[in-house]
Design an enzyme around this catalytic site. Structure first.
Site, mmCIF file in Angstrom:
data_model
loop_
_atom_site.group_PDB
_atom_site.id
_atom_site.type_symbol
_atom_site.label_atom_id
_atom_site.label_comp_id
_atom_site.label_asym_id
_atom_site.label_seq_id
_atom_site.Cartn_x
_atom_site.Cartn_y
_atom_site.Cartn_z
ATOM 1 N N CYS A 12 0.839 -1.188 0.000
ATOM 2 C CA CYS A 12 0.000 0.000 0.000
ATOM 3 C C CYS A 12 0.875 1.240 0.000
ATOM 4 O O CYS A 12 2.085 1.166 0.120
ATOM 5 C CB CYS A 12 -0.866 -0.023 1.245
ATOM 6 S SG CYS A 12 -1.645 -1.614 1.465
ATOM 7 N N ARG A 37 1.486 1.856 -6.562
ATOM 8 C CA ARG A 37 1.800 0.771 -5.638
ATOM 9 C C ARG A 37 0.586 -0.066 -5.297
ATOM 10 O O ARG A 37 0.699 -1.197 -4.834
ATOM 11 C CB ARG A 37 2.335 1.341 -4.323
ATOM 12 C CG ARG A 37 3.561 2.166 -4.458
ATOM 13 C CD ARG A 37 3.922 2.719 -3.118
ATOM 14 N NE ARG A 37 4.471 1.691 -2.264
ATOM 15 C CZ ARG A 37 5.751 1.466 -2.100
ATOM 16 N NH1 ARG A 37 6.619 2.178 -2.751
ATOM 17 N NH2 ARG A 37 6.169 0.526 -1.301
ATOM 18 N N TRP A 84 -3.853 -2.122 -1.709
ATOM 19 C CA TRP A 84 -3.909 -3.218 -2.680
ATOM 20 C C TRP A 84 -4.050 -4.506 -1.891
ATOM 21 O O TRP A 84 -3.187 -4.861 -1.102
ATOM 22 C CB TRP A 84 -2.612 -3.224 -3.484
ATOM 23 C CG TRP A 84 -2.584 -4.173 -4.633
ATOM 24 C CD1 TRP A 84 -2.936 -3.914 -5.924
ATOM 25 C CD2 TRP A 84 -2.136 -5.536 -4.619
ATOM 26 N NE1 TRP A 84 -2.743 -5.020 -6.695
ATOM 27 C CE2 TRP A 84 -2.263 -6.028 -5.934
ATOM 28 C CE3 TRP A 84 -1.663 -6.391 -3.621
ATOM 29 C CZ2 TRP A 84 -1.923 -7.327 -6.280
ATOM 30 C CZ3 TRP A 84 -1.327 -7.686 -3.978
ATOM 31 C CH2 TRP A 84 -1.451 -8.140 -5.293
ATOM 32 N N ASN A 110 0.905 0.045 6.461
ATOM 33 C CA ASN A 110 1.401 -0.683 5.307
ATOM 34 C C ASN A 110 2.175 -1.878 5.858
ATOM 35 O O ASN A 110 3.031 -1.700 6.715
ATOM 36 C CB ASN A 110 2.344 0.248 4.524
ATOM 37 C CG ASN A 110 2.722 -0.311 3.185
ATOM 38 O OD1 ASN A 110 2.209 -1.350 2.772
ATOM 39 N ND2 ASN A 110 3.611 0.374 2.500
ATOM 40 N N GLY A 111 1.864 -3.079 5.401
ATOM 41 C CA GLY A 111 2.571 -4.250 5.915
ATOM 42 C C GLY A 111 1.575 -5.291 6.380
ATOM 43 O O GLY A 111 0.435 -5.329 5.916
ATOM 44 N N GLU A 526 11.896 -13.256 -19.959
ATOM 45 C CA GLU A 526 11.456 -11.899 -19.640
ATOM 46 C C GLU A 526 10.449 -11.405 -20.682
ATOM 47 O O GLU A 526 9.472 -10.724 -20.342
ATOM 48 C CB GLU A 526 12.671 -10.974 -19.537
ATOM 49 C CG GLU A 526 12.379 -9.521 -19.267
ATOM 50 C CD GLU A 526 11.555 -9.239 -18.005
ATOM 51 O OE1 GLU A 526 11.299 -10.171 -17.216
ATOM 52 O OE2 GLU A 526 11.146 -8.084 -17.835
ATOM 53 N N LYS A 530 6.733 -10.066 -19.658
ATOM 54 C CA LYS A 530 6.247 -8.716 -20.010
ATOM 55 C C LYS A 530 4.903 -8.832 -20.713
ATOM 56 O O LYS A 530 3.974 -8.088 -20.418
ATOM 57 C CB LYS A 530 7.215 -7.994 -20.961
ATOM 58 C CG LYS A 530 8.413 -7.326 -20.382
ATOM 59 C CD LYS A 530 8.172 -6.152 -19.482
ATOM 60 C CE LYS A 530 7.937 -6.559 -18.071
ATOM 61 N NZ LYS A 530 9.025 -6.777 -17.186
ATOM 62 N N GLU A 533 2.007 -9.978 -18.276
ATOM 63 C CA GLU A 533 1.603 -9.082 -17.189
ATOM 64 C C GLU A 533 0.890 -7.829 -17.667
ATOM 65 O O GLU A 533 0.043 -7.297 -16.948
ATOM 66 C CB GLU A 533 2.775 -8.747 -16.259
ATOM 67 C CG GLU A 533 3.861 -7.884 -16.860
ATOM 68 C CD GLU A 533 4.973 -7.592 -15.851
ATOM 69 O OE1 GLU A 533 6.108 -7.454 -16.286
ATOM 70 O OE2 GLU A 533 4.696 -7.500 -14.653
ATOM 71 N N HIS A 549 9.685 -31.591 -26.864
ATOM 72 C CA HIS A 549 9.365 -32.397 -25.680
ATOM 73 C C HIS A 549 8.018 -32.017 -25.082
ATOM 74 O O HIS A 549 7.736 -32.352 -23.937
ATOM 75 C CB HIS A 549 10.494 -32.272 -24.650
ATOM 76 C CG HIS A 549 11.806 -32.728 -25.192
ATOM 77 N ND1 HIS A 549 12.133 -34.055 -25.341
ATOM 78 C CD2 HIS A 549 12.857 -32.025 -25.690
ATOM 79 C CE1 HIS A 549 13.334 -34.148 -25.888
ATOM 80 N NE2 HIS A 549 13.791 -32.931 -26.106
ATOM 81 N N LYS A 648 3.615 -2.614 -7.617
ATOM 82 C CA LYS A 648 5.033 -2.374 -7.930
ATOM 83 C C LYS A 648 5.975 -3.023 -6.921
ATOM 84 O O LYS A 648 7.036 -3.508 -7.292
ATOM 85 C CB LYS A 648 5.275 -0.863 -7.984
ATOM 86 C CG LYS A 648 6.639 -0.479 -8.492
ATOM 87 C CD LYS A 648 6.810 -0.806 -9.956
ATOM 88 C CE LYS A 648 8.205 -0.524 -10.458
ATOM 89 N NZ LYS A 648 8.457 -1.237 -11.726
HETATM 90 C C1 F6R Z 1 7.600 -7.510 -13.548
HETATM 91 C C2 F6R Z 1 7.991 -7.024 -12.271
HETATM 92 C C3 F6R Z 1 8.023 -7.984 -11.134
HETATM 93 C C4 F6R Z 1 9.217 -7.674 -10.222
HETATM 94 C C5 F6R Z 1 9.174 -8.575 -8.977
HETATM 95 C C6 F6R Z 1 10.380 -8.348 -8.100
HETATM 96 O O1 F6R Z 1 7.666 -6.515 -14.522
HETATM 97 O O2 F6R Z 1 8.284 -5.873 -12.110
HETATM 98 O O3 F6R Z 1 8.071 -9.297 -11.584
HETATM 99 O O4 F6R Z 1 10.380 -7.865 -10.940
HETATM 100 O O5 F6R Z 1 8.024 -8.323 -8.241
HETATM 101 O O6 F6R Z 1 10.450 -7.039 -7.672
HETATM 102 P P1 F6R Z 1 11.795 -6.390 -7.179
HETATM 103 O O7 F6R Z 1 12.733 -6.367 -8.313
HETATM 104 O O8 F6R Z 1 11.386 -5.019 -6.723
HETATM 105 O O9 F6R Z 1 12.300 -7.236 -6.054
#
Ligand code: F6R
Length: 653
Positions: A12, A37, A84, A110-111, A526, A530, A533, A549, A648
């Site tokens: 949050c 966030r 969130w 938050n937490g 990756e 991308k 998501e 396979h 995020k």
């Molecule tokens: C995808 C993305 C997430 C983060 C993951 C780890 O685009 O951003 O998969 O990479 O949540 O987050 P960090 O790097 O902040 O530990």
């Protein structure tokens, strides 16, 4: 009926302000900055000596803004929250701020409070009434009890005047205030001793108008004083308009904000003692947190990547030697390293997969890459000669942090790679490289990923240099080619015609496969993440050699296969995989090397990128994959900056 599991309030954002201005606009403005966030509900509470007024709304901060626009909220002191949730329907009742039974105390949190059930039962048995399913609400009720104990004498008389008198002893308009903590600060401190879990929390009470008290454990909090008052936020981005000199709170500290300044306290034997502190100057431009003319943050951040590469490399080649002084290890210590573990989550994990190839190829050190949430529960074999590299954009991912702590207990040296100065990963590692991406707003990581890959490439070069596996000439050449990728990425993003037409062709698919070999296999992971998501199109990455396979069974007419088919030692083998895919009707999109005249025979769409050596290809090849995912997401009408269900920072398990 909502389940108790709805208590999990994650990732949050928290803001607060006390000063001479109207708090409502400031709080809403701060929440908007933090909305990336978490964004399923939001609320603010304003306090004055007549009481506390609280407004919460399900939905985005904009919904809350509309609601408060029609109200006459009055106050120059308040706290706010954007939330969130993990499970169940987000609701107004579960939105913060939470109030005490009497409505005279409000908190945002938050937490996660792990022992909340036990605390809640205790509080219920003493007659407290709860209005939400959250864990956080226990804090408001505990504070209510604690505050009453401290502030009211046995006859129930209000002793607040004395407490206020003490506070007024402080020198105004100075960041360093002295004197005793407010009653609220003492109460918050006592309450936090009862909390198990993580918290960044802020509290106000109508008994002490103008005072906000904050505390933290394993959850970020920053405060800053400005001419118009004092500010707090869980992320400094929400403070930058007001002040650039911030105090980053440490675990266990309690700060008290008043219109005239900020006092910092630490707990010592059940007492709060005043501490002096230094602020950190933040020199990011506020503009770097804005879209800067681009349609969305994701595009802006993709365009920042050449700058990230340059900044991450700046000052790293001194003479002929790669230099990472922040590693905190002497060459002799580095030379002893016989095993590397890279631990991370999500995109950062994929950066680790790329780095494994580099460390093993160049430094010949066995390297394992592991998702942090697995590592921490697996009891991995770690010795004092193991180097653990923790990669985290935010520097606050709960699983990555827990893995760092485990690794350190087991005796490993831990090296952090993060984007956030002063973040928990930075603080808890023995050494740290900052990726120089600056604030990343779009939830999907792009520029941070590239910063991580470049930083990890530097680390691989350093290890190779220390082990003597690469000559100084080779190091110099590799470094110079690494630096050239900045220009190559500029070239890729300057013309997206082929990327856009490939995206248009794939936009209606329901699933896609990303394939590659070696460095390409790591890059493919990756690319698939991308796409899924931000476009909600199912995508999987497979080493191309694995196609036969199993995954090849998925392929039928028009099924998108996105291949990393750049020139590499396994290029011919990738071509065979493409042939097999095409024979089954796949629509092949190939990321290929400029000048490759053969690839057109194997692919429906070719996205050419500049020629780089295989080891550096993830840097250039991942950029068109980011743009491809974004183009598909936009075609499908998705919000590329704030994809559904994602946040995020993942600050709890
Ligand atoms: C995808 C993305 C997430 C983060 C993951 C780890 O685009 O951003 O998969 O990479 O949540 O987050 P960090 O790097 O902040 O530990």
């Amino acid at each position: 009926m909502e389940s108790e599991f709805e208590r999990k309030v994650l990732m949050c954002g928290i803001v607060g302000y006390t000063g001479t201005n109207d708090a409502t606009d400031i709080l809403i403005g701060g929440l908007k900055r933090l909305e990336y966030r978490g964004y399923d509900s939001a609320g603010i509470a304003l306090g004055n000596d007549e009481g506390i007024e609280s407004v919460c709304r399900k939905g985005r901060v904009g919904d809350l803004e509309q609601t408060v626009a029609g109200m006459q909220l009055d106050g120059a002191c308040g706290i706010g929250h954007t939330r969130w949730a993990t499970h169940g329907t987000p609701s107004e009742a579960n939105a913060h701020p939470h109030l005490s039974c009497e409505g005279d105390i409000a908190i945002v949190h938050n937490g996660i409070i792990e022992n909340f059930m036990e605390l809640k039962e205790e509080l219920l048995s003493r007659g407290h009434e709860f209005t939400s399913q959250t864990d956080s609400e226990v804090i408001a009720h505990l504070l209510e009890e604690e505050y009453a104990l401290l502030a009211f004498d046995d006859s129930g008389q209000d002793d607040i005047a004395n407490a206020q008198g003490r506070r007024l002893d402080r020198t105004p308009d100075k960041m360093i205030a002295s004197g005793d903590p407010s009653v609220l600060a003492q109460a918050v401190s006592h309450v936090t001793e009862r909390l198990i879990g993580s918290y960044g929390l802020a509290a106000i009470t109508s008994h002490e108008p103008g005072v906000i008290v904050v505390a933290r454990k394993d959850s970020p909090l920053v405060v800053g004083a400005a001419p118009d008052g004092s500010y707090l936020a869980s992320d400094m981005i929400a403070l930058l308009d007001a002040t650039r000199d911030v105090l980053i709170l440490e675990d266990g500290q309690v700060a008290e904000l008043t219109p005239s300044g900020i006092a910092l306290f630490a707990r010592e034997h059940d007492e709060l003692v005043s501490c002096e502190y230094e602020t950190t100057h933040i020199d990011w431009s506020v503009d770097s947190a804005e879209k800067g003319g681009y349609d969305d943050f994701m595009l802006k951040e993709i365009h920042e990547q050449p700058r990230v590469i340059r900044d991450t490399l700046a000052g790293r080649l001194v003479g002929d030697r790669i230099t990472i002084d922040e590693l905190g290890m002497s060459p002799a210590e580095l030379n002893l390293i016989d095993k590397v573990y890279i631990i991370a989550c999500g995109t950062s994990y994929h950066a680790g997969l790329i780095a494994k190839n580099l460390i093993e190829r160049w430094a010949h050190i066995p390297t394992e890459v592991e998702v942090a949430s697995e590592f921490r529960y697996r009891n991995p074999i770690i010795t004092p000669t193991t180097l653990v590299v923790a990669v985290s954009q935010s520097g606050e991912t709960a699983d990555t942090l827990a893995a760092i702590r485990d690794a350190r207990i087991k005796g490993a040296r831990v090296f952090g790679i993060t984007n956030v100065v002063g973040s928990p990963v930075a603080r808890e590692s023995d050494g740290v490289i900052y990726t120089k991406a600056n604030k990343e707003i779009a939830v999907a990581s792009t520029k941070s990923f590239l910063g991580q890959v470049v930083s990890l490439t530097l680390l691989a070069l350093l290890l190779a240099q220390t082990k003597g596996n690469l000559t100084t000439g080779q190091i110099r050449l590799l470094f110079s080619e690494l630096a050239d990728t900045a220009e190559q990425v500029e070239e890729i993003i300057s013309d997206t015609t082929d990327i856009d037409s490939a995206a248009l062709a794939c936009k209606d698919a329901s699933s896609a496969l990303f394939i590659g070999r070696g460095m390409g296999a790591a890059t493919a992971t990756e690319g698939a993440l991308k796409l899924k998501e931000i476009s909600y199109l199912h995508a999987e990455a497979y080493p191309a050699g694995e196609m036969k396979h199993g995954p090849i069974a998925l392929i039928d007419e028009g099924f998108p296969v996105i291949a990393i088919a750049t020139k590499s030692p396994t290029y011919e083998k990738v071509l065979s995989n493409l042939q097999e895919s095409k024979a089954r009707g796949a629509m092949v999109v190939a990321i290929a090397t400029q000048g490759d005249e053969e690839i057109g025979k194997y692919a429906d769409h070719v996205i050419f990128i500049p020629k780089v050596r295989d080891e550096l290809s993830p840097i250039t090849a991942s950029v068109p994959l980011q743009l491809f995912a974004r183009a598909i997401a936009l075609e499908r009408g998705c919000d590329v900056d704030q994809p559904r269900n994602l946040a995020k920072s993942v600050t709890v398990e």
